[in-house]
Design an enzyme around this catalytic site. Structure first.
Site, PDB file in Angstrom:
ATOM      1  N   LYS A  21     -34.046   1.220 -65.848  1.00 37.75           N
ATOM      2  CA  LYS A  21     -32.873   1.750 -66.554  1.00 37.75           C
ATOM      3  C   LYS A  21     -31.622   0.898 -66.272  1.00 37.75           C
ATOM      4  O   LYS A  21     -30.923   0.504 -67.196  1.00 37.75           O
ATOM      5  CB  LYS A  21     -32.617   3.187 -66.102  1.00 37.75           C
ATOM      6  CG  LYS A  21     -31.239   3.696 -66.458  1.00 37.75           C
ATOM      7  CD  LYS A  21     -30.933   5.000 -65.735  1.00 37.75           C
ATOM      8  CE  LYS A  21     -29.475   5.348 -65.750  1.00 37.75           C
ATOM      9  NZ  LYS A  21     -28.689   4.883 -64.613  1.00 37.75           N
ATOM     10  N   ASN A  22     -31.373   0.629 -64.997  1.00 39.89           N
ATOM     11  CA  ASN A  22     -30.099  -0.037 -64.690  1.00 39.89           C
ATOM     12  C   ASN A  22     -30.076  -1.518 -65.072  1.00 39.89           C
ATOM     13  O   ASN A  22     -29.018  -2.136 -65.093  1.00 39.89           O
ATOM     14  CB  ASN A  22     -29.710   0.189 -63.225  1.00 39.89           C
ATOM     15  CG  ASN A  22     -29.239   1.628 -63.007  1.00 39.89           C
ATOM     16  OD1 ASN A  22     -28.942   2.343 -63.976  1.00 39.89           O
ATOM     17  ND2 ASN A  22     -29.191   2.061 -61.756  1.00 39.89           N
ATOM     18  N   ARG A  39     -22.194   5.639 -67.984  1.00 28.61           N
ATOM     19  CA  ARG A  39     -21.362   4.745 -67.191  1.00 28.61           C
ATOM     20  C   ARG A  39     -21.441   3.312 -67.726  1.00 28.61           C
ATOM     21  O   ARG A  39     -20.464   2.596 -67.815  1.00 28.61           O
ATOM     22  CB  ARG A  39     -21.924   4.784 -65.760  1.00 28.61           C
ATOM     23  CG  ARG A  39     -21.166   4.007 -64.794  1.00 28.61           C
ATOM     24  CD  ARG A  39     -20.398   4.904 -63.878  1.00 28.61           C
ATOM     25  NE  ARG A  39     -19.373   4.149 -63.210  1.00 28.61           N
ATOM     26  CZ  ARG A  39     -18.096   4.455 -63.280  1.00 28.61           C
ATOM     27  NH1 ARG A  39     -17.689   5.501 -63.945  1.00 28.61           N
ATOM     28  NH2 ARG A  39     -17.213   3.718 -62.655  1.00 28.61           N
ATOM     29  N   CYS A  85     -22.797   9.847 -64.416  1.00 30.95           N
ATOM     30  CA  CYS A  85     -22.921  10.870 -63.376  1.00 30.95           C
ATOM     31  C   CYS A  85     -21.659  10.951 -62.539  1.00 30.95           C
ATOM     32  O   CYS A  85     -21.077   9.919 -62.183  1.00 30.95           O
ATOM     33  CB  CYS A  85     -24.086  10.515 -62.447  1.00 30.95           C
ATOM     34  SG  CYS A  85     -25.684  10.577 -63.255  1.00 30.95           S
ATOM     35  N   ARG A  87     -15.315   6.909 -59.049  1.00 31.09           N
ATOM     36  CA  ARG A  87     -16.047   5.678 -59.371  1.00 31.09           C
ATOM     37  C   ARG A  87     -15.085   4.723 -60.092  1.00 31.09           C
ATOM     38  O   ARG A  87     -15.136   4.569 -61.306  1.00 31.09           O
ATOM     39  CB  ARG A  87     -17.264   5.981 -60.258  1.00 31.09           C
ATOM     40  CG  ARG A  87     -18.301   6.824 -59.551  1.00 31.09           C
ATOM     41  CD  ARG A  87     -19.494   7.108 -60.439  1.00 31.09           C
ATOM     42  NE  ARG A  87     -20.421   5.986 -60.543  1.00 31.09           N
ATOM     43  CZ  ARG A  87     -21.520   5.999 -61.287  1.00 31.09           C
ATOM     44  NH1 ARG A  87     -21.815   7.071 -62.009  1.00 31.09           N
ATOM     45  NH2 ARG A  87     -22.311   4.943 -61.350  1.00 31.09           N
ATOM     46  N   PRO A  88     -14.188   4.104 -59.317  1.00 29.02           N
ATOM     47  CA  PRO A  88     -13.189   3.231 -59.945  1.00 29.02           C
ATOM     48  C   PRO A  88     -13.828   1.983 -60.549  1.00 29.02           C
ATOM     49  O   PRO A  88     -14.956   1.622 -60.195  1.00 29.02           O
ATOM     50  CB  PRO A  88     -12.269   2.856 -58.778  1.00 29.02           C
ATOM     51  CG  PRO A  88     -13.086   3.049 -57.547  1.00 29.02           C
ATOM     52  CD  PRO A  88     -14.102   4.118 -57.851  1.00 29.02           C
ATOM     53  N   ASP A  94     -11.779  -0.873 -60.681  1.00 28.91           N
ATOM     54  CA  ASP A  94     -10.725  -1.849 -60.374  1.00 28.91           C
ATOM     55  C   ASP A  94     -11.268  -3.260 -60.156  1.00 28.91           C
ATOM     56  O   ASP A  94     -10.619  -4.244 -60.510  1.00 28.91           O
ATOM     57  CB  ASP A  94      -9.913  -1.394 -59.147  1.00 28.91           C
ATOM     58  CG  ASP A  94     -10.800  -1.161 -57.932  1.00 28.91           C
ATOM     59  OD1 ASP A  94     -11.740  -0.335 -58.019  1.00 28.91           O
ATOM     60  OD2 ASP A  94     -10.597  -1.837 -56.911  1.00 28.91           O
ATOM     61  N   GLN A  95     -12.480  -3.382 -59.602  1.00 26.91           N
ATOM     62  CA  GLN A  95     -13.009  -4.722 -59.340  1.00 26.91           C
ATOM     63  C   GLN A  95     -13.457  -5.418 -60.629  1.00 26.91           C
ATOM     64  O   GLN A  95     -13.379  -6.639 -60.739  1.00 26.91           O
ATOM     65  CB  GLN A  95     -14.174  -4.665 -58.344  1.00 26.91           C
ATOM     66  CG  GLN A  95     -13.796  -4.114 -56.986  1.00 26.91           C
ATOM     67  CD  GLN A  95     -12.676  -4.903 -56.343  1.00 26.91           C
ATOM     68  OE1 GLN A  95     -12.760  -6.133 -56.175  1.00 26.91           O
ATOM     69  NE2 GLN A  95     -11.598  -4.225 -55.978  1.00 26.91           N
ATOM     70  N   ASP A 141     -29.361   5.706 -54.957  1.00 32.10           N
ATOM     71  CA  ASP A 141     -30.018   6.441 -56.044  1.00 32.10           C
ATOM     72  C   ASP A 141     -31.270   7.193 -55.576  1.00 32.10           C
ATOM     73  O   ASP A 141     -31.793   8.024 -56.307  1.00 32.10           O
ATOM     74  CB  ASP A 141     -30.392   5.488 -57.194  1.00 32.10           C
ATOM     75  CG  ASP A 141     -29.159   4.911 -57.855  1.00 32.10           C
ATOM     76  OD1 ASP A 141     -28.079   5.501 -57.707  1.00 32.10           O
ATOM     77  OD2 ASP A 141     -29.278   3.861 -58.518  1.00 32.10           O
ATOM     78  N   ILE A 154     -22.464   4.563 -49.855  1.00 30.61           N
ATOM     79  CA  ILE A 154     -22.016   4.066 -51.162  1.00 30.61           C
ATOM     80  C   ILE A 154     -21.256   5.175 -51.898  1.00 30.61           C
ATOM     81  O   ILE A 154     -20.142   4.961 -52.381  1.00 30.61           O
ATOM     82  CB  ILE A 154     -23.210   3.588 -52.034  1.00 30.61           C
ATOM     83  CG1 ILE A 154     -24.124   2.636 -51.247  1.00 30.61           C
ATOM     84  CG2 ILE A 154     -22.716   2.948 -53.332  1.00 30.61           C
ATOM     85  CD1 ILE A 154     -23.553   1.302 -50.890  1.00 30.61           C
ATOM     86  N   ARG A 178     -31.771  10.995 -69.301  1.00 31.13           N
ATOM     87  CA  ARG A 178     -31.015   9.741 -69.369  1.00 31.13           C
ATOM     88  C   ARG A 178     -31.748   8.627 -68.641  1.00 31.13           C
ATOM     89  O   ARG A 178     -31.535   7.448 -68.955  1.00 31.13           O
ATOM     90  CB  ARG A 178     -29.627   9.921 -68.732  1.00 31.13           C
ATOM     91  CG  ARG A 178     -28.646  10.679 -69.591  1.00 31.13           C
ATOM     92  CD  ARG A 178     -27.249  10.583 -69.017  1.00 31.13           C
ATOM     93  NE  ARG A 178     -27.027   9.258 -68.474  1.00 31.13           N
ATOM     94  CZ  ARG A 178     -26.334   8.984 -67.377  1.00 31.13           C
ATOM     95  NH1 ARG A 178     -25.763   9.946 -66.707  1.00 31.13           N
ATOM     96  NH2 ARG A 178     -26.182   7.750 -66.964  1.00 31.13           N
TER      97      ARG A 178
END
Ligand code: EPU
Length: 424
Positions: free
Chosen positions: A18-19, A88, A112, A117-118, A120-121, A300, A322, A392
């Site tokens: 999936k990822n 996401r 999720c 869950r920023p 910014d990076q 996960d 994490i 999902r």
């Protein structure tokens, strides 16, 4: 619905990752001709992204698990709302569209809830490449006259930021260096696709990635890697309830951190080519785990592993470094009789406990996986709502578990039950 207590045995085939899939599909935008990706999982996140590719003018053809994306007529259409919010990974449209069109408007991503869950990076990376990035009414606007390679040091090791910067940088002018990059197998998979498309990338799989930008990228054919988190979930279910379960289409190296823990718990494992046999023997020993960036124990799998620990012989401590707020499964497992405390940022699971079937709610994807594992172990029937989260990321989970001998089925909710569920 799961009637627990049935032993699992037989073989289960692991689907495409999936990822990876959720990054490979947006990556296809960068090509100037057809990209074919083989082995995609049949999950709703993939469907959503394929719809988004069509929304910006791409054509998408499905043939079983192979998808062919034709990006020739794609345009820099804004995607501020709608499907973007469903997951996401829609943030990969930022990097891919910026790379291709030098501009993009993408709604802030959903997905999720695992605590903050920023992104910014990601933004730091886009800005370093020369983009102007603004957040206007919940959508991110990215514009660049041109993208120029840069040296980017990530303050936190981020899978999403590493991939997103890579997507933009492959078509920037000159050299980009991503330092403190993430090393997950999915990043290597995306880099492999991009390289097949003509990108020049070195160092993926290490924490320094070097990219030499190219003018254009062409179509190609790519086969996705197997899903290490799906494999890990079935390995955990097999450790909990298995007699002898064989995972087929698995890269065991990708789940070595989990396998090390299962061995410590006393589970017999045998690896052969792309298959893994899982055969628990006797009571499980408790272990502690700490989630870390790859190759450490994956966050996960923290949630499904929590369910497994309820069966182990004493106390096990889980620390998720994490996502420390990834805890939505805990209250639900308590409803099933689990003895779990959250203390000082750690999850303390006291075993052994016989879980009892209950009505529980999956509030995110891997919380759903945790409840399924718990349901398989529990006495009586467990009713899990919120299946849209599980759909999902897990292909045909009911069928796969049924084939292994579980008694699991899906029931439609009545309109009244849906109302009650939405208000709960
Ligand atoms: N982070 C920042 N700033 C950023 C990006 C990340 O502070 O700009 C922090 C996060 O808050 C987190 C850590 O860095 O504490 C790692 O986040 P990362 O960016 O690596 O996560 P992600 O890319 O958003 C992917 C997976 C997640 C998985 C994490 C960690 C996808 C689509 N999602 O998310 O998968 O948990 O990496 O491995 O690839 C799942 O599959 O259930 C799932 C949530």
């Amino acid at each position: 619905m799961i009637e627990g207590g049935h032993e699992l045995s037989g073989q289960v085939r692991i689907s495409g990752a999936k990822n990876s899939a959720v990054a490979l599909l947006p990556a296809s935008i960068l090509a100037d001709s057809q990209v074919t990706i083989e082995g995609l999982p049949n999950i709703s996140d993939v469907e959503t992204l394929s719809d988004l590719l069509e929304e910006i003018g791409g054509t998408v053809e499905w043939n079983d698990r192979t998808i062919t994306v034709n990006p020739e007529k794609m345009v820099d259409m804004p995607l501020p709302n709608g499907k973007v919010k469903k997951l996401r990974a829609s943030y990969y449209f930022m990097g891919a569209m910026l790379g291709k069109f030098k501009k993009a408007v993408i709604g802030l991503p959903g997905g999720c809830y695992l605590g903050p869950r920023p992104i910014d990076q990601h933004i730091k990376g886009f800005e370093a490449l020369g983009a102007e990035v603004t957040n206007e009414q919940g959508a991110i606007y990215l514009r660049a006259k041109e993208l120029r390679g840069a040296r980017i040091y990530l303050d936190v090791v981020s899978v999403g930021a590493t991939i997103n910067i890579m997507l933009a940088a492959v078509r920037a002018k000159g050299k980009t260096i991503i330092e403190n990059a993430a090393k997950e197998p999915e990043i290597i998979d995306v880099a492999t696709l991009l390289t097949n498309m003509g990108a020049k990338i070195k160092g993926v799989g290490t924490d320094v990635i070097r990219i030499e930008g190219v003018e254009s990228l062409h179509g190609c054919r790519h086969t996705i890697i197997p899903d290490r988190i799906e494999a890990g979930t079935y390995a955990i279910a097999a450790a909990a309830m298995g007699k002898e379960v064989v995972l087929d289409n698995v890269i065991t190296r990708h789940i070595e951190s989990l396998l090390a823990k299962l061995r410590e718990m006393g589970v017999r494992l045998e690896e052969k080519d792309d298959q893994l046999l899982i055969a628990p023997r006797g009571p499980l020993k408790s272990v502690d785990i700490k989630t870390l960036v790859y190759p450490g124990f994956p966050t996960d799998l923290q949630q499904p592993f929590t369910s497994l620990l309820t069966k182990a012989d004493s106390t096990g401590v889980i620390t998720d470094t994490i996502y420390s707020a990834r805890l939505k499964h805990i209250d639900e497992l308590r409803r099933m009789n689990a003895m779990i405390k959250v203390e000082g940022g750690s999850i303390i699971v006291s075993g052994p406990v016989k879980l009892q079937g209950a009505k529980v709610k999956a509030s995110d994807l891997r919380a759903g996986a945790a409840l399924i594992v718990a349901g398989l172990m529990a006495e009586g029937v467990t009713e899990i709502t919120g299946l849209e989260h599980i759909d999902r990321g897990y292909e045909n989970i009911i069928e796969k578990l049924t084939n292994l001998g579980a008694n699991v089925w899906r029931e439609e909710m009545t309109p009244n039950e849906i109302k009650q569920f939405q208000n709960s």
